[in-house]
Structure formats: structure tokens, C-alpha cells
Write a protein that holds these residues in place. Structure first.
Motif, PDB file in Angstrom:
ATOM      1  N   THR A 197       0.816  -1.219   0.000  1.00  0.00           N
ATOM      2  CA  THR A 197       0.000   0.000   0.000  1.00  0.00           C
ATOM      3  C   THR A 197       0.847   1.265   0.000  1.00  0.00           C
ATOM      4  OG1 THR A 197      -0.155  -0.128   2.412  1.00  0.00           O
ATOM      5  CG2 THR A 197      -1.918  -1.145   1.142  1.00  0.00           C
ATOM      6  N   ILE A 198       2.072   1.193   0.532  1.00  0.00           N
ATOM      7  CA  ILE A 198       2.930   2.374   0.502  1.00  0.00           C
ATOM      8  C   ILE A 198       3.305   2.721  -0.931  1.00  0.00           C
ATOM      9  CG2 ILE A 198       5.001   0.983   0.826  1.00  0.00           C
ATOM     10  CD1 ILE A 198       4.375   4.544   2.146  1.00  0.00           C
ATOM     11  N   VAL A 199       3.408   1.701  -1.792  1.00  0.00           N
ATOM     12  CA  VAL A 199       3.697   1.955  -3.209  1.00  0.00           C
ATOM     13  C   VAL A 199       2.498   2.633  -3.865  1.00  0.00           C
ATOM     14  CG1 VAL A 199       4.257   0.880  -5.420  1.00  0.00           C
ATOM     15  CG2 VAL A 199       5.294   0.020  -3.309  1.00  0.00           C
ATOM     16  N   TYR A 200       1.294   2.176  -3.534  1.00  0.00           N
ATOM     17  CA  TYR A 200       0.092   2.863  -4.026  1.00  0.00           C
ATOM     18  C   TYR A 200       0.064   4.310  -3.539  1.00  0.00           C
ATOM     19  CZ  TYR A 200      -2.204  -1.340  -5.850  1.00  0.00           C
ATOM     20  OH  TYR A 200      -2.529  -2.442  -6.581  1.00  0.00           O
ATOM     21  N   GLY A 201       0.459   4.524  -2.285  1.00  0.00           N
ATOM     22  CA  GLY A 201       0.482   5.889  -1.762  1.00  0.00           C
ATOM     23  C   GLY A 201       1.458   6.776  -2.511  1.00  0.00           C
ATOM     24  N   LEU A 202       2.635   6.240  -2.807  1.00  0.00           N
ATOM     25  CA  LEU A 202       3.599   7.015  -3.591  1.00  0.00           C
ATOM     26  C   LEU A 202       3.084   7.263  -5.008  1.00  0.00           C
ATOM     27  CD1 LEU A 202       6.907   5.271  -2.448  1.00  0.00           C
ATOM     28  CD2 LEU A 202       6.064   7.515  -1.763  1.00  0.00           C
ATOM     29  N   PHE A 203       2.398   6.277  -5.584  1.00  0.00           N
ATOM     30  CA  PHE A 203       1.797   6.452  -6.911  1.00  0.00           C
ATOM     31  C   PHE A 203       0.755   7.565  -6.888  1.00  0.00           C
ATOM     32  CE2 PHE A 203      -1.596   5.034  -9.929  1.00  0.00           C
ATOM     33  CZ  PHE A 203      -0.897   5.298 -11.099  1.00  0.00           C
ATOM     34  N   ALA A 204      -0.040   7.603  -5.806  1.00  0.00           N
ATOM     35  CA  ALA A 204      -1.031   8.677  -5.678  1.00  0.00           C
ATOM     36  C   ALA A 204      -0.368  10.034  -5.518  1.00  0.00           C
ATOM     37  CB  ALA A 204      -1.946   8.395  -4.485  1.00  0.00           C
ATOM     38  N   LEU A 205       0.709  10.070  -4.733  1.00  0.00           N
ATOM     39  CA  LEU A 205       1.368  11.351  -4.441  1.00  0.00           C
ATOM     40  C   LEU A 205       2.141  11.888  -5.637  1.00  0.00           C
ATOM     41  CD1 LEU A 205       2.129  13.458  -2.230  1.00  0.00           C
ATOM     42  CD2 LEU A 205       4.099  12.000  -1.710  1.00  0.00           C
ATOM     43  N   LEU A 206       2.826  11.013  -6.352  1.00  0.00           N
ATOM     44  CA  LEU A 206       3.754  11.463  -7.393  1.00  0.00           C
ATOM     45  C   LEU A 206       3.161  11.440  -8.799  1.00  0.00           C
ATOM     46  CD1 LEU A 206       6.981   9.630  -6.146  1.00  0.00           C
ATOM     47  CD2 LEU A 206       6.261  11.983  -5.701  1.00  0.00           C
ATOM     48  N   THR A 207       2.141  10.629  -9.030  1.00  0.00           N
ATOM     49  CA  THR A 207       1.622  10.478 -10.398  1.00  0.00           C
ATOM     50  C   THR A 207       0.173  10.934 -10.524  1.00  0.00           C
ATOM     51  OG1 THR A 207       3.107   8.595 -10.727  1.00  0.00           O
ATOM     52  CG2 THR A 207       1.287   8.859 -12.290  1.00  0.00           C
ATOM     53  N   VAL A 208      -0.726  10.311  -9.738  1.00  0.00           N
ATOM     54  CA  VAL A 208      -2.147  10.599  -9.895  1.00  0.00           C
ATOM     55  C   VAL A 208      -2.472  12.023  -9.456  1.00  0.00           C
ATOM     56  CG1 VAL A 208      -4.470   9.908  -9.220  1.00  0.00           C
ATOM     57  CG2 VAL A 208      -2.712   8.166  -9.622  1.00  0.00           C
ATOM     58  N   GLY A 209      -1.920  12.441  -8.314  1.00  0.00           N
ATOM     59  CA  GLY A 209      -2.195  13.791  -7.827  1.00  0.00           C
ATOM     60  C   GLY A 209      -1.796  14.865  -8.816  1.00  0.00           C
ATOM     61  N   PRO A 210      -0.524  14.903  -9.269  1.00  0.00           N
ATOM     62  CA  PRO A 210      -0.140  15.912 -10.281  1.00  0.00           C
ATOM     63  C   PRO A 210      -0.946  15.817 -11.576  1.00  0.00           C
ATOM     64  CG  PRO A 210       1.809  14.950  -9.266  1.00  0.00           C
ATOM     65  CD  PRO A 210       0.634  14.163  -8.767  1.00  0.00           C
ATOM     66  N   LEU A 211      -1.321  14.589 -11.987  1.00  0.00           N
ATOM     67  CA  LEU A 211      -2.130  14.448 -13.200  1.00  0.00           C
ATOM     68  C   LEU A 211      -3.506  15.086 -13.022  1.00  0.00           C
ATOM     69  CD1 LEU A 211      -2.460  13.246 -16.040  1.00  0.00           C
ATOM     70  CD2 LEU A 211      -3.256  11.136 -14.951  1.00  0.00           C
ATOM     71  N   LEU A 212      -4.133  14.882 -11.872  1.00  0.00           N
ATOM     72  CA  LEU A 212      -5.436  15.497 -11.609  1.00  0.00           C
ATOM     73  C   LEU A 212      -5.326  17.013 -11.503  1.00  0.00           C
ATOM     74  CD1 LEU A 212      -6.969  12.998  -9.007  1.00  0.00           C
ATOM     75  CD2 LEU A 212      -7.534  13.226 -11.424  1.00  0.00           C
ATOM     76  N   VAL A 213      -4.214  17.496 -10.949  1.00  0.00           N
ATOM     77  CA  VAL A 213      -4.031  18.950 -10.845  1.00  0.00           C
ATOM     78  C   VAL A 213      -3.941  19.574 -12.233  1.00  0.00           C
ATOM     79  CG1 VAL A 213      -2.406  20.747 -10.121  1.00  0.00           C
ATOM     80  CG2 VAL A 213      -2.992  18.897  -8.550  1.00  0.00           C
ATOM     81  N   ARG A 214      -3.260  18.892 -13.151  1.00  0.00           N
ATOM     82  CA  ARG A 214      -3.166  19.437 -14.518  1.00  0.00           C
ATOM     83  C   ARG A 214      -4.528  19.476 -15.206  1.00  0.00           C
ATOM     84  NH1 ARG A 214       1.858  16.598 -14.744  1.00  0.00           N
ATOM     85  NH2 ARG A 214       0.837  14.781 -15.706  1.00  0.00           N
ATOM     86  N   VAL A 215      -5.386  18.501 -14.880  1.00  0.00           N
ATOM     87  CA  VAL A 215      -6.703  18.450 -15.529  1.00  0.00           C
ATOM     88  C   VAL A 215      -7.712  19.345 -14.817  1.00  0.00           C
ATOM     89  CG1 VAL A 215      -8.623  16.950 -16.173  1.00  0.00           C
ATOM     90  CG2 VAL A 215      -6.268  16.136 -16.392  1.00  0.00           C
ATOM     91  N   PHE A 216      -7.753  19.283 -13.497  1.00  0.00           N
ATOM     92  CA  PHE A 216      -8.774  19.999 -12.732  1.00  0.00           C
ATOM     93  C   PHE A 216      -8.221  21.202 -11.964  1.00  0.00           C
ATOM     94  CE2 PHE A 216     -10.137  15.542 -12.953  1.00  0.00           C
ATOM     95  CZ  PHE A 216     -11.380  15.698 -13.535  1.00  0.00           C
ATOM     96  N   GLY A 217      -6.934  21.514 -12.124  1.00  0.00           N
ATOM     97  CA  GLY A 217      -6.334  22.626 -11.398  1.00  0.00           C
ATOM     98  C   GLY A 217      -6.502  23.951 -12.105  1.00  0.00           C
ATOM     99  N   ASP A 218      -5.597  24.873 -11.761  1.00  0.00           N
ATOM    100  CA  ASP A 218      -5.694  26.230 -12.315  1.00  0.00           C
ATOM    101  C   ASP A 218      -5.468  26.247 -13.823  1.00  0.00           C
ATOM    102  OD1 ASP A 218      -6.199  27.193  -9.800  1.00  0.00           O
ATOM    103  OD2 ASP A 218      -4.083  27.595  -9.357  1.00  0.00           O
ATOM    104  N   ASP A 219      -4.650  25.301 -14.303  1.00  0.00           N
ATOM    105  CA  ASP A 219      -4.406  25.256 -15.746  1.00  0.00           C
ATOM    106  C   ASP A 219      -5.538  24.580 -16.509  1.00  0.00           C
ATOM    107  OD1 ASP A 219      -1.993  26.447 -15.266  1.00  0.00           O
ATOM    108  OD2 ASP A 219      -0.877  24.561 -15.166  1.00  0.00           O
TER     109      ASP A 219
END
Length: 490
Positions: free
Chosen positions: A309-331
Motif C-alpha cells: 500500500t505504501i507503493v500505491y500511496g507514492l503512486f497517488a502522491l507522485l503520479t495521480v495527484g499531479p495528473l489530476l491537478v493538470r486536468v482539474f487545477g488552475d491550468d
């Protein structure tokens, strides 16, 4: 004596009892097995069982009881004047145990001799320097009462270990002697051994029940202690979670509602991802996929369950989170301000839960009798109609169980929440905001700097008890729904 060697000695005594009992009964029967009530191996097994089982039970009971007895004896030796105002007896005892471990490390490394470590005249400076050289962890200034209590702690543990070894070996020898003396041609060894094996199986089956009971009792007692210090009404109906640890001033707000909301919100998002994908994957693998595709796809899908689960957490922190920010963030749409959010943790947790739903549902769908499918085809139904109107209704109770297992797994997840959803306890409907769960706060409260006897630490047990009751209620409700549907279907 080391525990491993004591265990080997007991096994050696049991093996010797087996051989002696077997040879004794054969010699008494004149090597004629027809004169024996049971096979010779049963006579040996009876002696080995009576030698090993009582000795090992005594060993386990001694190991469980000795820490409580030693702690109580040492705790009574610590005067109240040795406990600081900002501390407690439990914290002092923790320091005593760390000091005792440090003395053991110092003796093992040669920094202290055993005689000096036991000496009541051991100088504090010498003890402190020896502990530091040995790499021992001592978190506070070493005092005379703590050092004396640590020496007594070591002495009592040494005496207890010595007497434990003697008692366990004596019990093993007595049991071996008893089993060997019973070895006679007329003795019903097979009946005795089978009764013993049945008792062992019952004991093994009872471990799960006793473990559950122990967990519940540990939660109940500490939860009661928490509600003596903090109002239950504010805990269950409070809308704010703001613990203030000792030494920082201010009163703590320990309302559970923001934590429960975050727990259910993230779990719902995860189930919305895992249930459709996992169920559709199970239907494809069981009803449509060829044997070659199934042999490759199912193991690849189940690999997801083996990822930490720590690997899933790192995947969420480093990959999924920034990807969602690019789609749903200020940009993008401007809805999301940071990568840690309910949506981030929910999506990654849903990916983690897919194999739980798909693998169990696939096994359940495959368990539906082929005769039901053939009957549906005989009535003119297509394959999709058969799956929708025959196979899925028949497999629904098991599928509900798989979904419930996934929901329980989602509710109890911690690392993905910590890294993917943040640590903010808030009541909000926005899935792009940071939130936290009950399990994440249980970890943070037990690893904080508060006294264990304070509400800020004991609240972890109240949170765990609340989560336990909610999960139990969900299980009972799901069982009711499954039984009701099964009655209608049958």
C-alpha cells in the motif's frame, strides 16, 4: 537459556518419548502387532503428545504472564517522588524497560560486566556513558530510581527465564514418563491420540474467537477510560477535529464527524471505481474469455493485490495527484488546488481494490452450476441475457460478500490516505479538497507527543471502537440483505 534451545529440548524429549513408547509396546507384544489394540505409531504419538503439549502450553502461559508480573513488581518499587509532574508511571516504566535493554546491550558489547550491571552501586555517569556507547535509546535523563528499577527488572526477568526453563523441562519429562508407562498392548492409544488431536483442533479454531474477544476488550476498556476524560456528546456530535497536545496549551476538539465523513467519502469514491471495473472484469474472465486469455489476464490482474500500500500511496502522491491537478487545477478547470485530495486517494484505492472484487466475483460466478446456463440457453436466451438474468442473480450473495470485503479494506486503509488525501479533517462535498480518515488519525494520535493517559492519546481507541461498530453494522446489514434475496430467489 535461549527460547529456541528450550523449544528444541522439548521437541527432543518428545521425540525420545515417541521412540521409547513405540519400542516398549512392541517388546511387550513380542513384535506381534496383532496383539496390540492400536498401531505402534499411536503409542509413540501418545507419549510425544503428553510430553510436548503440556510443556509448550506452560511455556506460552509463562511468556504471557511474566511481563505483567515483572512490570507490577518493578512499578511498585518506583516511589511517587521519582515521577515528574509532566510524566506518568507508565512513561517511567517505559524508560525502565529501555534502560534495562540498554544494560543488556552494554553487557553484550563488553562496555559493562554482568556483575557491574547488577551492582546496586553502579554509578549514574558510568551507566549513562556505557548505554550511549552501546547505542541504547534512552530518551530522558537517567536517574537513580530508573537505574535501580532497570537493574531489578533485569534480575527478575533473568530469574523468571531460569525457572521457566526448569519448569518446562520438568513438565516435558513428566509427560514423557507418563506416556511411556501407558504404552501397553491393551491401552487404547488410538482413541487417546484422536481425542487429543480433536482438542488441539478445537483450540486452534478458538484462537480466532479469542483474538477477536481480546481486541474488543482492549478497545472497550480504553474507550471507557477516554469517555471518563472527554464528553461522549462532544466526541460523537462534534464538528471540529483539533487536538491540542500537552504542553502546547489550549483545549482539544475531538469531534469524530469530520473523520467519519472523510472515511466514507474516500471509500465511496474507491468503490465507485473498483466495483464496476472489478465486476465487469470478472464477468469477462468467467463467461467470455478463452482459456488462454484467462490464464494470462487473471494472474496479471491479481498482481495488483500484491503491491504494498505504501507503493500505491507514492503512486497517488507522485503520479495521480499531479495528473489530476493538470486536468482539474488552475491550468484546467480550476477546481483543484493541490494533488492531495479525496479524488486522488479514492482513485488509487479503487485501483487497489479491483482484484479483491474481480477475483472473488470470478470464483463465485464460476461456481454457478452449468445446468442453470444450459437451461437458460434451452429456453432461447442469449448469452448476455443468461448472464444478466440467471448467472448474476444466482451469484449475487457472493458478489455482495466480495464488495463488502472491498469496502472493509477501503475503510481500514491508511497509507494511501496519508499520502494521497492529506491530513485535513473537514466536512465538505468537494472531492477535490484534502480530507482524512479515522485510521489515519488513529496512527497520528498514537505517535504524537501526548501522555498515553491523556484524551489526545486515548481517543485513538474510541476511534477504533467506533470504526469497529460501524463495520460490524455494515456486515450485519449486508448479511440481512443477502439472506432476504436468497429466500426470494430460492
Amino acid at each position: 537459556m535461549p527460547l529456541f534451545w528450550l523449544f528444541l529440548i522439548v521437541l527432543a524429549i518428545a521425540a525420545g518419548a515417541y521412540l521409547l513408547a513405540r519400542s516398549r509396546v512392541l517388546s511387550m507384544a513380542g513384535d506381534d502387532r496383532r496383539a496390540l489394540h492400536s498401531l505402534p505409531s499411536y503409542y509413540g504419538s501418545n507419549a510425544a503428545m503428553k510430553s510436548a503439549v503440556p510443556a509448550l502450553l506452560l511455556l506460552v502461559a509463562w511468556l504471557l504472564a511474566q511481563p505483567f508480573i515483572v512490570d507490577n513488581a518493578v512499578s511498585s518499587l518506583i516511589p511517587d517522588a521519582a515521577i515528574a509532574d509532566n510524566s506518568s508511571r507508565a512513561l517511567v516504566m517505559a524508560e525502565v524497560r529501555r534502560t534495562a535493554d540498554g544494560l543488556d546491550m552494554a553487557v553484550a558489547s563488553g562496555g559493562l560486566t554482568e556483575a557491574l550491571a547488577r551492582s546496586e552501586g553502579l554509578d549514574l555517569d558510568v551507566a549513562t556513558s556505557s548505554l550511549q556507547e552501546a547505542g541504547a535509546i534512552v530518551t530522558s535523563q537517567l536517574t537513580e530510581p530508573v537505574l535501580a528499577a532497570a537493574q531489578q527488572f533485569r534480575a527478575l526477568n533473568t530469574i523468571g527465564a531460569r525457572w521457566m526453563s526448569v519448569a518446562v523441562i520438568i513438565v516435558a519429562l513428566i509427560g514423557a514418563t507418563w506416556g511411556i508407562r501407558e504404552a501397553s498392548p491393551a491401552f487404547r492409544a488410538r482413541n487417546t491420540v484422536e481425542r487429543g488431536v480433536r482438542a488441539l483442533l478445537i483450540a486452534a479454531a478458538s484462537i480466532a474467537i479469542l483474538t477477536t474477544l481480546g481486541i474488543v476488550l482492549s478497545l472497550v476498556f480504553n474507550t471507557i477510560e477516554f469517555f471518563r476524560l472527554y464528553p461522549a456528546s462532544e466526541f460523537f456530535f462534534g464538528l471540529s477535529w483539533a487536538p491540542s497536545f500537552s504542553g502546547r496549551g489550549g483545549a482539544s476538539d475531538l469531534g469524530i464527524l469530520p473523520l467519519l465523513w472523510g472515511t466514507f467519502y474516500i471509500s465511496i469514491v474507491a468503490l465507485l471505481v473498483a466495483v464496476p471495473v472489478g465486476l465487469f472484469a470478472a464477468i469477462y474472465l468467467s463467461e467470455y474469455a478463452s482459456p488462454k486469455v484467462r490464464a494470462i489476464a487473471k494472474p496479471l490482474l491479481e498482481v495488483l493485490a500484491g503491491i504494498p500500500t505504501i507503493v500505491y500511496g507514492l503512486f497517488a502522491l507522485l503520479t495521480v495527484g499531479p495528473l489530476l491537478v493538470r486536468v482539474f487545477g488552475d491550468d484546467g478547470l480550476g477546481w483543484m488546488q493541490a494533488g492531495t485530495a479525496v479524488m486522488t486517494a479514492g482513485l488509487v484505492m479503487g485501483i487497489m481494490l479491483i482484484p479483491f472484487v474481480s477475483s472473488l466475483s470470478d470464483d463465485i460466478i464460476n461456481a454457478v452450476p452449468q445446468a442453470m446456463r444450459d437451461g437458460s440457453y434451452g429456453l432461447g436466451a442469449t448469452q448476455s441475457e443468461t448472464i444478466r438474468q440467471v448467472v448474476l442473480p444466482a451469484a449475487l450473495p457472493g458478489i455482495v460478500g466480495a464488495i463488502l470485503l472491498a469496502a472493509s479494506r477501503a475503510i481500514g486503509e491508511t497509507m494511501i490516505v496519508v499520502l494521497g488525501a492529506g491530513a485535513a479533517a473537514r466536512l465538505s462535498l468537494n472531492p477535490f479538497e484534502a480530507m482524512t480518515t479515522v485510521t489515519a488519525k488513529i496512527v497520528s494520535q498514537l505517535t504524537g507527543d501526548a501522555d498515553f493517559a491523556s484524551p489526545e492519546a486515548l481517543v485513538a481507541f474510541a476511534l477504533g471502537m467506533t470504526l469497529f461498530v460501524i463495520t460490524l453494522g455494515l456486515n450485519i446489514f449486508a448479511l440481512y440483505i443477502v439472506r432476504k434475496y436468497r429466500e426470494q430467489y430460492e
